[in-house]
Design an enzyme around this catalytic site. Sequence first.
Site, mmCIF file in Angstrom:
data_model
loop_
_atom_site.group_PDB
_atom_site.id
_atom_site.type_symbol
_atom_site.label_atom_id
_atom_site.label_comp_id
_atom_site.label_asym_id
_atom_site.label_seq_id
_atom_site.Cartn_x
_atom_site.Cartn_y
_atom_site.Cartn_z
ATOM 1 C CB CYS A 20 -31.950 17.409 -4.726
ATOM 2 S SG CYS A 20 -31.380 15.932 -3.872
ATOM 3 C CB CYS A 22 -28.234 14.178 -5.365
ATOM 4 S SG CYS A 22 -29.915 13.980 -4.765
#
Lengths: 84, 351
Positions: free
Chosen positions: A11, A14
Amino acid sequence: MSTIKVLGSGCANCQRLTHLTEQALAELGQTIEVEKVTDYAAIAAYGVMSTPALVVDEQVLMAGRIPALSSLKDALAERLAVTV
Amino acid sequence: MSAIAARTRFAEERHPRWLLGGAALAWFALYHFLLPFWDHLLYGAFTLPRGPHWADALHFFVYDSTKILLLLAGIIFAVRILRSFLSIERTRALLGGKREGIGNVAAAGLGVATPFCSCSAVPAFIGFVAAGVPLGVTLSFLIASPMVNEIAVVLLYGLFGFKITALYIGSGLAIAIVAGAVLGRMRLERYIEPFVLDVAGNGGGAGMAEYKPTWAERFELGVAEVKTIVGKVWIYVLAGIALGAAIHGWVPADFFVRVAGAHNPFAVPFAVLLGIPLYSNAAGVLPLVEALHAKGVAMGTVLAFMMAVVALSAPEMILLRRVLRPQLLGIYVAVVAVGIVATGYLFNAIL
């Protein structure tokens, strides 16, 4: 040689943590590759319940938050025993 | 030194609670003087006439968009600071010893209160199961978390007022509690993907020391959250209010009344079926909800549509498919959808 992993499904947060970690390592003069772990079973095996998480030498350093660069540098320096 | 570091140091040096108090005071002052400010600026300084449609629409647009953005910023900040006292690890510990029933109620409440991003749904699910939280209780948490979120609450309040917002929160919690309890009763544990139980058996979820932020860090978390969320949703908010402002002027309202007014018994299930594959956050879907309601679609129908969009989105179902086998995922979607449809009918009957 230390291992550094970012746990997360890929994501946006991240990726931000990965970039931030790379930047912190560069500023600490370290040339450690940041490994991305995206497999859920592997992530869960660390006991992490919120991503992104940062793992240094198989120890979870933080999970579910994006630290400020300065505090990330401090935390990494402490773990890697680097003098800043 | 970076701007963030400078601000954090500032927050640490001045007592951060004073900083919070000051911020709250400034916010209330801004909120209080917003309407007189725009009145003076538009009707006073710019000598806008009071009365014509376009002038009213312009006033409506600038006042409502600044009001809602201010509300959003204030609520997101406050909610993030309150949530910084909880963590997903803490929530899991609180739910660990709970029976079903009480556990479902606690899980729905904690689903609202815990800082949680749906991108963490899979590791959170595994962690809950590993800690022995019952399946139905875990699902109550996962239903409540996206359904009752602060963006939805603020925008509903801004667009429809207190009563509708309270009804939405109450029914969202009720759906999460009842659906989780029903799913728990069905004994569906055999439909959890086997790898989840392997990780759980390995003692995965042993966890790490809990992170306790300082007050300065809580403040920083709040600021970061406001920036991220408002930065992401402001365009939807403005678009929605512009649409609303336009609709307030000219509404050809018979088509929707005919196909989706309160008298059509199929309107609610149809709205829910339509909402499931759509994916959006509350900020994206509320402009649509406002427009549909203004065009005569019944309140229960539009709220059911909105609940289906935020609570049963296709991307989240794809994520959950990693840990739930298709049978369980199908039953999960069906039970939540039935709950949402029932709520839609209830609203249409009482509003």
